[in-house]
Design a protein around this motif. Sequence first.
Motif, PDB file in Angstrom:
ATOM      1  N   MET A  21       0.825  -1.196   0.000  1.00 59.55           N
ATOM      2  CA  MET A  21       0.000   0.000   0.000  1.00 59.55           C
ATOM      3  C   MET A  21       0.867   1.256   0.000  1.00 59.55           C
ATOM      4  O   MET A  21       0.553   2.238  -0.671  1.00 59.55           O
ATOM      5  CB  MET A  21      -0.937  -0.012   1.207  1.00 59.55           C
ATOM      6  CG  MET A  21      -1.888   1.178   1.269  1.00 59.55           C
ATOM      7  SD  MET A  21      -2.881   1.408  -0.233  1.00 59.55           S
ATOM      8  CE  MET A  21      -3.804  -0.135  -0.268  1.00 59.55           C
ATOM      9  N   ARG A  22       1.949   1.238   0.756  1.00 61.76           N
ATOM     10  CA  ARG A  22       2.842   2.395   0.780  1.00 61.76           C
ATOM     11  C   ARG A  22       3.410   2.667  -0.609  1.00 61.76           C
ATOM     12  O   ARG A  22       3.440   3.817  -1.068  1.00 61.76           O
ATOM     13  CB  ARG A  22       3.985   2.166   1.783  1.00 61.76           C
ATOM     14  CG  ARG A  22       4.929   3.350   1.928  1.00 61.76           C
ATOM     15  CD  ARG A  22       6.029   3.058   2.956  1.00 61.76           C
ATOM     16  NE  ARG A  22       6.822   4.251   3.209  1.00 61.76           N
ATOM     17  CZ  ARG A  22       7.819   4.657   2.444  1.00 61.76           C
ATOM     18  NH1 ARG A  22       8.153   3.943   1.366  1.00 61.76           N
ATOM     19  NH2 ARG A  22       8.494   5.763   2.741  1.00 61.76           N
ATOM     20  N   ALA A  23       3.847   1.609  -1.291  1.00 65.55           N
ATOM     21  CA  ALA A  23       4.383   1.777  -2.643  1.00 65.55           C
ATOM     22  C   ALA A  23       3.324   2.351  -3.576  1.00 65.55           C
ATOM     23  O   ALA A  23       3.600   3.245  -4.384  1.00 65.55           O
ATOM     24  CB  ALA A  23       4.898   0.438  -3.168  1.00 65.55           C
ATOM     25  N   GLN A  24       2.110   1.842  -3.464  1.00 66.41           N
ATOM     26  CA  GLN A  24       1.022   2.311  -4.321  1.00 66.41           C
ATOM     27  C   GLN A  24       0.715   3.784  -4.060  1.00 66.41           C
ATOM     28  O   GLN A  24       0.586   4.582  -4.996  1.00 66.41           O
ATOM     29  CB  GLN A  24      -0.229   1.474  -4.069  1.00 66.41           C
ATOM     30  CG  GLN A  24      -1.458   1.936  -4.850  1.00 66.41           C
ATOM     31  CD  GLN A  24      -2.670   1.091  -4.538  1.00 66.41           C
ATOM     32  OE1 GLN A  24      -2.573  -0.119  -4.405  1.00 66.41           O
ATOM     33  NE2 GLN A  24      -3.820   1.717  -4.414  1.00 66.41           N
ATOM     34  N   LEU A  25       0.615   4.154  -2.799  1.00 65.12           N
ATOM     35  CA  LEU A  25       0.255   5.523  -2.451  1.00 65.12           C
ATOM     36  C   LEU A  25       1.348   6.508  -2.850  1.00 65.12           C
ATOM     37  O   LEU A  25       1.060   7.599  -3.370  1.00 65.12           O
ATOM     38  CB  LEU A  25      -0.009   5.623  -0.946  1.00 65.12           C
ATOM     39  CG  LEU A  25      -1.276   4.935  -0.440  1.00 65.12           C
ATOM     40  CD1 LEU A  25      -1.272   4.875   1.081  1.00 65.12           C
ATOM     41  CD2 LEU A  25      -2.524   5.668  -0.942  1.00 65.12           C
ATOM     42  N   LEU A  26       2.601   6.144  -2.635  1.00 64.97           N
ATOM     43  CA  LEU A  26       3.682   7.080  -2.880  1.00 64.97           C
ATOM     44  C   LEU A  26       4.046   7.183  -4.354  1.00 64.97           C
ATOM     45  O   LEU A  26       4.649   8.169  -4.783  1.00 64.97           O
ATOM     46  CB  LEU A  26       4.912   6.708  -2.049  1.00 64.97           C
ATOM     47  CG  LEU A  26       4.696   6.741  -0.527  1.00 64.97           C
ATOM     48  CD1 LEU A  26       6.022   6.529   0.202  1.00 64.97           C
ATOM     49  CD2 LEU A  26       4.048   8.050  -0.082  1.00 64.97           C
ATOM     50  N   GLN A  27       3.677   6.174  -5.144  1.00 73.59           N
ATOM     51  CA  GLN A  27       3.913   6.259  -6.580  1.00 73.59           C
ATOM     52  C   GLN A  27       2.753   6.935  -7.308  1.00 73.59           C
ATOM     53  O   GLN A  27       2.897   7.352  -8.462  1.00 73.59           O
ATOM     54  CB  GLN A  27       4.150   4.861  -7.160  1.00 73.59           C
ATOM     55  CG  GLN A  27       5.473   4.248  -6.739  1.00 73.59           C
ATOM     56  CD  GLN A  27       5.658   2.838  -7.253  1.00 73.59           C
ATOM     57  OE1 GLN A  27       5.599   2.581  -8.452  1.00 73.59           O
ATOM     58  NE2 GLN A  27       5.867   1.890  -6.354  1.00 73.59           N
TER      59      GLN A  27
END
Length: 290
Positions: free
Chosen positions: A233-239
Amino acid sequence: WFRDAGVDLQTQLFVGAGGPKVLQAMGGGSIALGSVSATPALLAMAGRAIPLSIVSIATDPAPLFVLQSAPEIASVKDLAGKRVATTSGTGLHYFLVRALAKYGMTTADVQFVNLAAGDAQAAFLAKRVDAVVPSLAGAAYIRALRADTRDLFTHDMFTKPPGSTAPFEDYDVFVAPAAVVAAQKPALRAFLAAYHGKGVPYLHAPATQADAVAEITRYVNAEQKTPTDAAAMRAQLLQSGFFDLAAAKAIMTGARFRAGLEDQIRFLGETRQLAGKIDLDGAIATDLFA
């Protein structure tokens, strides 16, 4: 944040590329404000189902869009005659159509399967379809469960040959019926000030980012069908792109945003997906930024 801003917010979730469902509910009068991909918003405007206004940018998920395929499919050209699934009338569908067009293809050259995002992903995992354009969370979910999955076409490939090198843009936008925009400007201004001024900084700030990601992960796992974890989720949100008030205003009032919508309108018209013309002058509301 919204209560503090004086906004009585009652939320309703539409999972898995639910833009068309959001707009249908908006047309029925049960929703006053929604976040949808620009694609279904434009299709709804052209269909004259309901006079709509784009009031701000919710996020920019397009850099994470991907066309995934079985490993034996080595190029987009190899999709000819194959079963390809995604959700019709969404940004994911637009991504597929644009990807095919780079290779001189249309959805008539493949066996297009119109499924809700979760069902499309399940069909790919079960090998009932050969390729899929999944939701953002679904792409990571597929990679975790089917290790031989190929990321056949990604967002960055639009600016490379073959075919047109025009970039792909498809923001998630906040939309509201024109009547709501006219009657509830103070409430909409307060909502946007809270979202862009409080919510987005809460995600971006190093001191609160971990809490924000954890809260969003818990929400997604409780409300949606595609399980995820904090790292994914962090990768998705920050990208994805999330914008503060100044950045959102700059995008909404900039020439590139309008040009991107006009390019999408032309493309959807050329592929006969639009039912009518769209007046962007009346569709983009830029006076709601406090």
